[in-house]
Design a protein around this motif. Structure first.
Motif, mmCIF file in Angstrom:
data_model
loop_
_atom_site.group_PDB
_atom_site.id
_atom_site.type_symbol
_atom_site.label_atom_id
_atom_site.label_comp_id
_atom_site.label_asym_id
_atom_site.label_seq_id
_atom_site.Cartn_x
_atom_site.Cartn_y
_atom_site.Cartn_z
ATOM 1 N N MET A 1 0.857 -1.194 0.000
ATOM 2 C CA MET A 1 0.000 0.000 0.000
ATOM 3 C C MET A 1 0.884 1.232 0.000
ATOM 4 S SD MET A 1 -2.542 -1.148 3.062
ATOM 5 C CE MET A 1 -3.505 0.341 3.063
ATOM 6 N N ASN B 1 0.572 6.771 2.688
ATOM 7 C CA ASN B 1 -0.577 7.584 3.029
ATOM 8 C C ASN B 1 -1.789 6.711 3.374
ATOM 9 O OD1 ASN B 1 -1.956 10.104 3.285
ATOM 10 N ND2 ASN B 1 -2.937 9.705 1.316
ATOM 11 N N ASN B 2 -2.023 5.708 2.542
ATOM 12 C CA ASN B 2 -3.133 4.777 2.785
ATOM 13 C C ASN B 2 -2.970 4.053 4.115
ATOM 14 O OD1 ASN B 2 -4.346 5.401 0.402
ATOM 15 N ND2 ASN B 2 -4.318 3.335 -0.453
ATOM 16 N N VAL C 1 -3.914 6.438 6.948
ATOM 17 C CA VAL C 1 -5.367 6.677 7.029
ATOM 18 C C VAL C 1 -6.071 5.439 7.597
ATOM 19 C CG1 VAL C 1 -7.447 7.020 5.636
ATOM 20 C CG2 VAL C 1 -5.407 8.385 5.179
ATOM 21 N N LYS C 2 -5.720 4.292 7.083
ATOM 22 C CA LYS C 2 -6.366 3.043 7.545
ATOM 23 C C LYS C 2 -6.062 2.785 9.017
ATOM 24 C CE LYS C 2 -7.249 0.004 3.651
ATOM 25 N NZ LYS C 2 -8.655 -0.179 3.944
ATOM 26 N N LEU C 3 -4.818 3.043 9.401
ATOM 27 C CA LEU C 3 -4.407 2.779 10.780
ATOM 28 C C LEU C 3 -5.185 3.686 11.746
ATOM 29 C CD1 LEU C 3 -2.535 0.888 12.186
ATOM 30 C CD2 LEU C 3 -0.650 2.483 11.789
ATOM 31 N N ARG D 1 -8.156 4.849 11.309
ATOM 32 C CA ARG D 1 -9.529 4.335 11.393
ATOM 33 C C ARG D 1 -9.586 3.079 12.261
ATOM 34 N NH1 ARG D 1 -10.854 4.720 5.062
ATOM 35 N NH2 ARG D 1 -11.024 6.978 4.928
ATOM 36 N N LYS E 1 -7.536 2.248 14.697
ATOM 37 C CA LYS E 1 -7.318 2.636 16.102
ATOM 38 C C LYS E 1 -8.617 3.133 16.714
ATOM 39 C CE LYS E 1 -2.608 4.454 15.607
ATOM 40 N NZ LYS E 1 -1.826 5.694 15.672
ATOM 41 N N MET F 1 -3.078 4.321 21.265
ATOM 42 C CA MET F 1 -2.601 2.999 20.823
ATOM 43 C C MET F 1 -1.610 2.397 21.819
ATOM 44 S SD MET F 1 -3.565 1.315 18.092
ATOM 45 C CE MET F 1 -3.180 0.108 16.875
ATOM 46 N N LEU G 1 -3.130 -0.386 23.685
ATOM 47 C CA LEU G 1 -3.258 -1.585 22.854
ATOM 48 C C LEU G 1 -1.904 -2.282 22.709
ATOM 49 C CD1 LEU G 1 -5.604 -0.193 20.051
ATOM 50 C CD2 LEU G 1 -6.226 -1.717 21.910
ATOM 51 N N LEU H 1 -6.835 -2.994 -0.382
ATOM 52 C CA LEU H 1 -5.467 -2.455 -0.319
ATOM 53 C C LEU H 1 -5.352 -1.182 -1.146
ATOM 54 C CD1 LEU H 1 -3.388 -5.732 -0.662
ATOM 55 C CD2 LEU H 1 -3.227 -4.127 1.245
ATOM 56 N N LEU I 1 -8.783 4.081 -0.261
ATOM 57 C CA LEU I 1 -8.383 4.905 0.879
ATOM 58 C C LEU I 1 -9.347 4.696 2.040
ATOM 59 C CD1 LEU I 1 -6.023 6.873 1.171
ATOM 60 C CD2 LEU I 1 -7.599 8.716 0.705
#
Lengths: 160, 203
Positions: A134, A137-138, A141-143, A145, A147, B1, B4, B200, B203
């Motif tokens: 990936m 940046n992706n 952003v995903k991380l 969300r 968290k 985090m 966690l 993957l 976004l």
């Protein structure tokens, strides 16, 4: 790399394989087959380990790739809320919080599980980006969300 | 985090005791055959290839024993089709033999598996499209000849009509059946791979 050396390294890092097995499959037969497949694929790909990264990073790549390309016999589980996820996490129980965390991560999608596991293993976003393919940046952003999602699940009272 | 991570580290340290793997199990694992989907496909393709070769040999051996000219021509056409099938299936098998580097990044591995499985299934459908139009009339002619060994076949209009109707109905049905069987066998798996690839990328 010789077979004995490889087996020693696998044994030393077997925690990685166990974590992937517990996170990605529940069916005991699937788990047996996937464990064998991860070890076999690691052996077949061992020529590609050239010491540029650590063995654990390399093994994570192989384990995640094998788990994500594995054709499961059990039905795909829908993402469910933590309270609806009634199955035990099936790890040697540590305490309630650990069990909650593991169950929460198991409830995530396959890709989210991969990202958060690497993050919890102290890989930075750049490394996660290289392992997953990936963009950085992706990953960020995903991380973020993930968290938020995990915090909401683990601390429902404080989130109203 | 941080909370966690602390909980996660606790899981790690507490579960260290169960992480040791039996040495013999590890050794057996690297000597076993892969149970992955590409390995299973490879086995299926190999079996089909062997069967195709067997039929090719049987047809080749049978030709000298057939005395009727039209039957010999039919067998030759069928033989040619099966030889082409042998070559195509062999190529498919060789293509599946190519090693997959599982230490590549996740996206590349998923994409490679998705494309490989899809390509093999499309190849199977193509081979079917090649062989069905030849096998069906060949079977039809042989059936007629067996039923009336002393008569010239395909002299009556109704025989031609029956052949044409059979081809119009059975050829598309055979193709659709192949596609449906492939979908039943691999549809869910391809969907799983595609969903992960899409996730993957988004976004």
């Amino acid at each position: 790399m010789k077979e004995n050396e490889f087996l020693n390294l696998i044994n030393k890092h077997s925690g990685i394989i166990h974590k992937v097995l517990f996170l990605y499959v529940d069916d005991p037969e699937d788990r047996r087959d996937l464990k064998q497949e991860i070890i076999l694929q690691s052996w077949k790909s061992v020529h590609s380990f050239q010491g540029k990264s650590s063995f654990s990073t390399w093994l994570y790549r192989v384990a995640f790739n094998t788990a994500l390309t594995y054709r499961r016999k059990d039905k795909a589980k829908q993402k469910v809320g933590i309270d609806e996820y009634t199955e035990p996490a099936n790890i040697p129980s540590v305490d309630h919080k650990s069990d909650l965390l593991f169950r929460a991560i198991k409830g995530l999608s396959d890709i989210d599980k991969t990202i958060v596991t690497l993050h919890l293993e102290d890989y930075d976003n750049q490394e996660i980006s290289e392992i997953t393919g990936m963009t950085k940046n992706n990953v960020a952003v995903k991380l973020h969300r993930i968290k938020e999602h995990l915090s909401r699940l683990l601390n429902p009272a404080s989130n109203g | 985090m941080d909370e966690l991570k602390n909980i996660w580290k606790q899981i790690k340290s507490e579960t260290n005791g169960f992480t040791d793997m039996d040495r013999e199990d590890l050794r057996k694992a690297i000597e076993e055959q892969s149970k992955g989907p590409v390995a299973k496909l490879k086995k299926q393709v190999f079996t089909k290839w062997v069967l195709c070769i067997v039929f090719t040999v049987l047809i080749a051996v049978g030709i000298p024993f057939v005395t009727v000219l039209i039957s010999q021509i039919l067998l030759l056409v069928l033989l040619a089709a099966y030889i082409v099938g042998d070559v195509l299936l062999y190529n498919e098998y060789k293509w599946l033999q190519k090693a997959t580097d599982m230490s590549t990044d996740v996206r590349s591995a998923l994409q490679l598996y998705y494309e490989r499985v899809r390509k093999v299934l499309r190849y199977e459908e193509l081979i079917g499209l090649l062989l069905y139009p030849i096998s069906l009339p060949a079977g039809f002619f042989f059936g007629l000849k067996l039923g009336s060994p002393d008569k010239e076949i395909m002299q009556e209009p109704k025989q031609w009509i029956a052949l044409i109707i059979s081809m119009i109905v059975l050829l598309p049905l055979s193709h659709l059946l192949t596609r449906w069987l492939n979908k039943m066998a691999f549809g869910k798996y391809l969907k799983q791979l595609k969903q992960n690839i899409d996730e993957l990328d988004k976004l």
